[in-house]
Design an enzyme around this catalytic site. Structure first.
Site, short mmCIF file in Angstrom:
data_model
loop_
_atom_site.label_atom_id
_atom_site.label_comp_id
_atom_site.label_asym_id
_atom_site.label_seq_id
_atom_site.Cartn_x
_atom_site.Cartn_y
_atom_site.Cartn_z
N TRP A 236 0.83 -1.20 0.00
CA TRP A 236 0.00 0.00 0.00
C TRP A 236 0.87 1.26 0.00
O TRP A 236 0.65 2.19 -0.79
CB TRP A 236 -0.93 0.02 1.23
N GLY A 255 -5.24 -2.36 -1.92
CA GLY A 255 -5.42 -2.65 -0.50
C GLY A 255 -5.95 -1.47 0.29
O GLY A 255 -6.16 -1.57 1.50
N ASP A 256 -6.17 -0.34 -0.39
CA ASP A 256 -6.55 0.88 0.30
C ASP A 256 -8.00 0.81 0.80
O ASP A 256 -8.94 0.62 0.01
CB ASP A 256 -6.39 2.07 -0.65
N VAL A 257 -8.17 0.99 2.09
CA VAL A 257 -9.51 0.89 2.68
C VAL A 257 -10.43 2.00 2.16
O VAL A 257 -11.63 1.78 1.99
CB VAL A 257 -9.41 0.94 4.22
N LEU A 259 -10.36 3.37 -0.85
CA LEU A 259 -10.80 2.94 -2.18
C LEU A 259 -11.86 1.86 -2.07
O LEU A 259 -12.89 1.89 -2.76
CB LEU A 259 -9.57 2.44 -2.96
#
Length: 301
Positions: A236, A255-257, A259
């Site tokens: 990330w 893996g970005d929460v 997004l």
DNA sequence: TTCCAGGCTTAAC
DNA sequence: GTTAAGCATGGA
């Protein structure tokens, strides 16, 4: 004092208001101060603090105007460096027409492409600052990440008072050569984050890592692999740096929460999408994954 | 109180 | 090579 430093021609599809809306997403931001018409930021040029204001000159053709608010007027070379920084900060030399040709007909992106028209990826041109911001933001909510950045900046960065407000500059990596892990932990960084910040600072200060070196690698993926070798830098963080510092429009932090939550919200899914599903959504965005991500983040505010 | 945040490392299978 | 636990704190 209203001392003009330079003006930059503005490209098609640039809206300062849309950019400022993103930049204003947290009242805890400590590295610049914006209002409805512009943004003030402290720079260190020729070793001296310089407070600069950016606004849009409305007479045609539109131009981004940089004026000196406080500090000694820098020399021509430093002013040219500053202009280059501004171009990268606001991604001014990017032609967004191809992105909008994709986004305007994309079910997920279309509403954002309309409401955020003229938003550009707000960069973090300084590699150390970009890495630190990503490291601080690992796994914690944004409000807490901003608090950590504010503490780090207030403790180790330069500052300048102007009209009742203190402006800060992010600390340079050399400053951390004499800082201990315990000192950073006292600012509420985890031991891992403290160690990573110190190791990255030492590496950059010692010339073992630089933005120029990463950009000189044959591909953005190679830059990502270089960053992944560093302890505390995972997928990330390295993708985030590709996106916000290396200006790679293909970076896609699956893996970005943020997004994940944006796509969940916009699709009405009852759960967060998996990385594989995010890659499926991104097929039509080929070449513009970072811009898609940046626009999708705006759906959360 | 519990769960989640703009994740990563280490240890165990 | 994949999976689980630990990290440290704040906010909902």
């Amino acid at each position: 004092m209203n001392d003009l430093l330079f003006e930059l021609p503005l490209p098609e599809f640039f809206d300062l208001g849309a950019c400022l809306a993103y930049m204003n997403r947290s009242p805890l931001e400590c590295l610049f101060r914006s209002d409805s018409k512009g943004v003030n930021r402290l720079f260190v040029l020729e070793g001296a603090p310089v407070l600069v204001r950016l606004t849009v000159a409305e007479d045609q053709p539109l131009r981004l105007k940089a004026t000196l608010l406080a500090g000694v007027r820098p020399g021509a070379e430093a002013i040219a460096d500053l202009a280059r920084y501004i171009v990268e900060w606001f991604d001014l030399d990017r032609d967004l027409a191809p992105f909008y040709r994709i986004a305007d007909v994309d079910p997920l992106l279309r509403p954002l492409a309309v409401s955020e028209r003229g938003l550009r990826i707000i960069g973090i041109p300084d590699l150390f600052e970009a890495l630190c911001w990503a490291i601080l933001g690992q796994q914690v909510n944004l409000a807490f990440a901003y608090r950590l950045k504010q503490r780090l900046t207030a403790e180790y960065g330069e500052s300048l008072e102007w009209e009742g407000h203190t402006y800060y500059h992010f600390p340079r990596p050399e400053v951390f050569l004499t800082v201990t892990q315990e000192e950073l932990c006292s600012l509420q960084l985890t031991r891992n984050k403290a160690r990573t910040v110190l190791e990255v600072a030492a590496l950059i200060a010692g010339g073992g890592l630089s933005r120029e070196e990463l950009l000189a690698l044959p591909t953005p993926e190679a830059a990502e692999q270089r960053l992944l070798k560093l302890r505390g830098i995972g997928p990330w963080t390295s993708q985030y740096v590709r996106m916000r510092c290396l200006r790679d429009t293909t970076a896609y932090p699956v893996g970005d929460v943020g997004l994940q939550n944006a796509v969940k919200f916009l699709t009405g899914m009852d759960r967060k999408p998996t990385p594989a599903e995010l890659l499926e959504f991104a097929v039509p965005w080929h070449g513009w994954e970072a811009y898609a991500t940046f626009y999708l983040w705006r759906a959360l505010y």
